[in-house]
Scaffold this motif. Structure first.
Motif, PDB file in Angstrom:
ATOM      1  N   GLU A  30       1.103  -1.269  -0.220  1.00 60.46           N
ATOM      2  CA  GLU A  30      -0.180   0.485  -0.203  1.00 60.46           C
ATOM      3  C   GLU A  30       1.165   1.231  -0.219  1.00 60.46           C
ATOM      4  O   GLU A  30       0.694   2.724  -0.527  1.00 60.46           O
ATOM      5  CB  GLU A  30      -0.944   0.366   1.028  1.00 60.46           C
ATOM      6  CG  GLU A  30      -1.957  -1.120   1.489  1.00 60.46           C
ATOM      7  CD  GLU A  30      -2.661  -0.872   0.347  1.00 60.46           C
ATOM      8  OE1 GLU A  30      -3.314  -0.181  -0.094  1.00 60.46           O
ATOM      9  OE2 GLU A  30      -2.685  -2.293   0.289  1.00 60.46           O
ATOM     10  N   ALA A  31       1.709   1.742   0.839  1.00 66.64           N
ATOM     11  CA  ALA A  31       2.885   2.298   0.659  1.00 66.64           C
ATOM     12  C   ALA A  31       3.342   2.820  -0.486  1.00 66.64           C
ATOM     13  O   ALA A  31       3.846   3.555  -1.265  1.00 66.64           O
ATOM     14  CB  ALA A  31       3.936   2.585   1.971  1.00 66.64           C
ATOM     15  N   CYS A  32       3.826   1.681  -1.253  1.00 65.49           N
ATOM     16  CA  CYS A  32       4.714   1.442  -2.440  1.00 65.49           C
ATOM     17  C   CYS A  32       3.954   2.319  -3.675  1.00 65.49           C
ATOM     18  O   CYS A  32       3.958   2.364  -4.467  1.00 65.49           O
ATOM     19  CB  CYS A  32       5.208   0.183  -3.117  1.00 65.49           C
ATOM     20  SG  CYS A  32       5.864   0.318  -4.257  1.00 65.49           S
ATOM     21  N   LEU A  33       2.438   2.076  -3.510  1.00 61.55           N
ATOM     22  CA  LEU A  33       1.751   2.619  -4.271  1.00 61.55           C
ATOM     23  C   LEU A  33       1.049   3.466  -4.066  1.00 61.55           C
ATOM     24  O   LEU A  33       0.903   4.798  -5.092  1.00 61.55           O
ATOM     25  CB  LEU A  33       0.226   1.512  -3.886  1.00 61.55           C
ATOM     26  CG  LEU A  33      -0.893   1.936  -5.358  1.00 61.55           C
ATOM     27  CD1 LEU A  33      -0.755   2.391  -6.439  1.00 61.55           C
ATOM     28  CD2 LEU A  33      -2.495   1.075  -4.551  1.00 61.55           C
ATOM     29  N   TYR A  34       1.036   3.882  -2.564  1.00 63.73           N
ATOM     30  CA  TYR A  34       1.148   5.000  -2.515  1.00 63.73           C
ATOM     31  C   TYR A  34       1.967   6.814  -2.767  1.00 63.73           C
ATOM     32  O   TYR A  34       1.840   7.442  -3.759  1.00 63.73           O
ATOM     33  CB  TYR A  34       0.598   6.003  -0.857  1.00 63.73           C
ATOM     34  CG  TYR A  34       0.463   7.281  -0.809  1.00 63.73           C
ATOM     35  CD1 TYR A  34      -1.031   8.201  -0.912  1.00 63.73           C
ATOM     36  CD2 TYR A  34       1.559   7.607  -0.420  1.00 63.73           C
ATOM     37  CE1 TYR A  34      -0.907   9.462  -0.366  1.00 63.73           C
ATOM     38  CE2 TYR A  34       1.355   9.142  -0.078  1.00 63.73           C
ATOM     39  CZ  TYR A  34       0.393   9.478   0.388  1.00 63.73           C
ATOM     40  OH  TYR A  34       0.359  11.179   0.829  1.00 63.73           O
ATOM     41  N   ALA A  35       2.910   6.091  -2.740  1.00 63.04           N
ATOM     42  CA  ALA A  35       4.291   6.825  -3.547  1.00 63.04           C
ATOM     43  C   ALA A  35       4.371   6.999  -5.103  1.00 63.04           C
ATOM     44  O   ALA A  35       4.816   7.504  -5.192  1.00 63.04           O
ATOM     45  CB  ALA A  35       5.867   5.807  -2.299  1.00 63.04           C
ATOM     46  N   ALA A  36       4.347   5.618  -5.036  1.00 58.95           N
ATOM     47  CA  ALA A  36       4.394   5.163  -6.911  1.00 58.95           C
ATOM     48  C   ALA A  36       3.318   6.695  -7.585  1.00 58.95           C
ATOM     49  O   ALA A  36       3.793   7.549  -8.604  1.00 58.95           O
ATOM     50  CB  ALA A  36       4.113   4.338  -7.275  1.00 58.95           C
ATOM     51  N   GLU A  37       2.053   6.637  -7.080  1.00 64.10           N
ATOM     52  CA  GLU A  37       0.985   7.502  -7.708  1.00 64.10           C
ATOM     53  C   GLU A  37       1.176   8.842  -7.497  1.00 64.10           C
ATOM     54  O   GLU A  37       1.429  10.167  -8.165  1.00 64.10           O
ATOM     55  CB  GLU A  37      -0.452   7.096  -6.675  1.00 64.10           C
ATOM     56  CG  GLU A  37      -0.916   5.849  -7.750  1.00 64.10           C
ATOM     57  CD  GLU A  37      -2.457   5.619  -7.169  1.00 64.10           C
ATOM     58  OE1 GLU A  37      -2.430   6.109  -6.189  1.00 64.10           O
ATOM     59  OE2 GLU A  37      -2.711   4.873  -7.967  1.00 64.10           O
ATOM     60  N   ALA A  38       1.794   9.255  -5.676  1.00 66.37           N
ATOM     61  CA  ALA A  38       2.284  10.800  -5.403  1.00 66.37           C
ATOM     62  C   ALA A  38       3.235  11.383  -7.066  1.00 66.37           C
ATOM     63  O   ALA A  38       3.574  12.129  -6.694  1.00 66.37           O
ATOM     64  CB  ALA A  38       2.411  10.706  -4.181  1.00 66.37           C
ATOM     65  N   ALA A  39       4.286  10.424  -7.072  1.00 61.84           N
ATOM     66  CA  ALA A  39       5.335  10.979  -7.979  1.00 61.84           C
ATOM     67  C   ALA A  39       4.786  11.106  -9.218  1.00 61.84           C
ATOM     68  O   ALA A  39       5.125  12.127  -9.390  1.00 61.84           O
ATOM     69  CB  ALA A  39       6.504   9.069  -7.830  1.00 61.84           C
ATOM     70  N   GLN A  40       4.257  10.438  -9.939  1.00 60.87           N
ATOM     71  CA  GLN A  40       3.719  10.517 -11.420  1.00 60.87           C
ATOM     72  C   GLN A  40       2.811  11.565 -11.060  1.00 60.87           C
ATOM     73  O   GLN A  40       2.921  12.718 -11.600  1.00 60.87           O
ATOM     74  CB  GLN A  40       2.700   8.930 -11.136  1.00 60.87           C
ATOM     75  CG  GLN A  40       2.269   9.408 -12.769  1.00 60.87           C
ATOM     76  CD  GLN A  40       3.280   9.116 -13.568  1.00 60.87           C
ATOM     77  OE1 GLN A  40       4.341   9.099 -13.691  1.00 60.87           O
ATOM     78  NE2 GLN A  40       3.153   7.278 -14.364  1.00 60.87           N
ATOM     79  N   ARG A  41       1.630  11.690 -10.057  1.00 52.67           N
ATOM     80  CA  ARG A  41       0.773  13.177  -9.784  1.00 52.67           C
ATOM     81  C   ARG A  41       2.284  13.942 -10.015  1.00 52.67           C
ATOM     82  O   ARG A  41       2.381  15.344 -10.533  1.00 52.67           O
ATOM     83  CB  ARG A  41       0.276  13.280  -8.895  1.00 52.67           C
ATOM     84  CG  ARG A  41      -1.437  12.440  -9.353  1.00 52.67           C
ATOM     85  CD  ARG A  41      -2.119  12.557  -8.324  1.00 52.67           C
ATOM     86  NE  ARG A  41      -1.797  12.049  -6.703  1.00 52.67           N
ATOM     87  CZ  ARG A  41      -1.790  10.961  -5.594  1.00 52.67           C
ATOM     88  NH1 ARG A  41      -2.287   9.995  -7.053  1.00 52.67           N
ATOM     89  NH2 ARG A  41      -1.633  10.710  -5.139  1.00 52.67           N
ATOM     90  N   ALA A  42       3.259  14.744  -8.871  1.00 55.19           N
ATOM     91  CA  ALA A  42       3.877  15.374  -8.715  1.00 55.19           C
ATOM     92  C   ALA A  42       4.782  15.723 -10.260  1.00 55.19           C
ATOM     93  O   ALA A  42       5.126  16.976 -10.617  1.00 55.19           O
ATOM     94  CB  ALA A  42       5.081  15.419  -7.395  1.00 55.19           C
ATOM     95  N   ARG A  43       5.209  14.715 -10.765  1.00 51.57           N
ATOM     96  CA  ARG A  43       5.717  14.497 -12.006  1.00 51.57           C
ATOM     97  C   ARG A  43       4.936  15.107 -13.457  1.00 51.57           C
ATOM     98  O   ARG A  43       5.081  16.237 -14.166  1.00 51.57           O
ATOM     99  CB  ARG A  43       6.368  13.854 -13.224  1.00 51.57           C
ATOM    100  CG  ARG A  43       7.279  12.456 -12.228  1.00 51.57           C
ATOM    101  CD  ARG A  43       7.548  10.939 -12.916  1.00 51.57           C
ATOM    102  NE  ARG A  43       7.722  11.510 -14.459  1.00 51.57           N
ATOM    103  CZ  ARG A  43       8.498  11.823 -14.888  1.00 51.57           C
ATOM    104  NH1 ARG A  43      10.204  12.492 -14.098  1.00 51.57           N
ATOM    105  NH2 ARG A  43       8.967  11.850 -15.946  1.00 51.57           N
ATOM    106  N   VAL A  44       3.263  14.861 -13.216  1.00 48.60           N
ATOM    107  CA  VAL A  44       3.170  15.812 -14.913  1.00 48.60           C
ATOM    108  C   VAL A  44       2.346  17.198 -13.975  1.00 48.60           C
ATOM    109  O   VAL A  44       2.086  18.029 -14.902  1.00 48.60           O
ATOM    110  CB  VAL A  44       1.317  14.993 -14.234  1.00 48.60           C
ATOM    111  CG1 VAL A  44       0.508  15.273 -14.682  1.00 48.60           C
ATOM    112  CG2 VAL A  44       1.770  13.423 -15.186  1.00 48.60           C
ATOM    113  N   ARG A  45       2.319  17.516 -12.232  1.00 46.53           N
ATOM    114  CA  ARG A  45       2.000  18.866 -12.253  1.00 46.53           C
ATOM    115  C   ARG A  45       3.482  19.592 -12.413  1.00 46.53           C
ATOM    116  O   ARG A  45       3.676  20.467 -12.986  1.00 46.53           O
ATOM    117  CB  ARG A  45       1.820  19.023 -10.466  1.00 46.53           C
ATOM    118  CG  ARG A  45      -0.154  18.759 -10.053  1.00 46.53           C
ATOM    119  CD  ARG A  45      -0.269  19.255  -8.587  1.00 46.53           C
ATOM    120  NE  ARG A  45       0.847  18.532  -8.029  1.00 46.53           N
ATOM    121  CZ  ARG A  45       1.439  17.636  -7.319  1.00 46.53           C
ATOM    122  NH1 ARG A  45       0.662  16.461  -7.202  1.00 46.53           N
ATOM    123  NH2 ARG A  45       2.411  16.923  -6.569  1.00 46.53           N
ATOM    124  N   ALA A  46       4.036  19.304 -12.079  1.00 46.81           N
ATOM    125  CA  ALA A  46       5.208  19.577 -12.648  1.00 46.81           C
ATOM    126  C   ALA A  46       5.623  20.309 -14.324  1.00 46.81           C
ATOM    127  O   ALA A  46       7.111  20.411 -14.485  1.00 46.81           O
ATOM    128  CB  ALA A  46       6.790  18.730 -12.737  1.00 46.81           C
TER     129      ALA A  46
END
Length: 127
Positions: free
Chosen positions: A21-37
């Protein structure tokens, strides 16, 4: 502080329970951050999130509904959908999967819709 159940075996990591669950959260958060940037979505983060969802047993083996995927224009499709676009059988589509930049995710071939439609368009022009 609770230890996250994980093991390192040579160059592999095995995650269990809350670590998935933690890995999933981190991967999705990182992906959103990439897109926002303003960066392109990462295929590696996408694949990691797909595998974590499958391992978590959520019944959802892709992340089509993820905001990062929706915002990025990534539209993943499976072999059956790709075959319908190409007018081929699923077996024929798997044979040309590498030409379509397909990736095996969770034991299934996955493609990006725009790549498949572009390939189909190119084949019609040549044929």
């Amino acid at each position: 502080m609770t230890a996250i159940p994980a093991q390192i075996l040579d160059r592999a990591v095995i995650l269990q329970g809350p670590a998935i669950e933690a890995c999933l959260y981190a991967a999705e958060a990182a992906q959103r951050a990439r897109v926002r940037a303003g960066h392109a979505p990462s295929r590696d983060l996408y694949t990691l999130a797909v595998l974590c969802r499958a391992a978590a047993g959520s019944g959802q083996t892709d992340i089509d509904s993820s905001p990062a995927v929706q915002d990025s224009g990534i539209d993943p499709i499976d072999v059956r959908q790709a075959a319908a676009i190409l007018g081929l059988s699923s077996r024929q589509t798997r044979r040309i999967a590498e030409d379509l930049d397909g990736r095996i995710v969770g034991g299934r071939w996955m493609f990006e819709r725009h790549t498949v439609t572009e390939f189909a368009r190119t084949q019609k022009k040549e044929g």
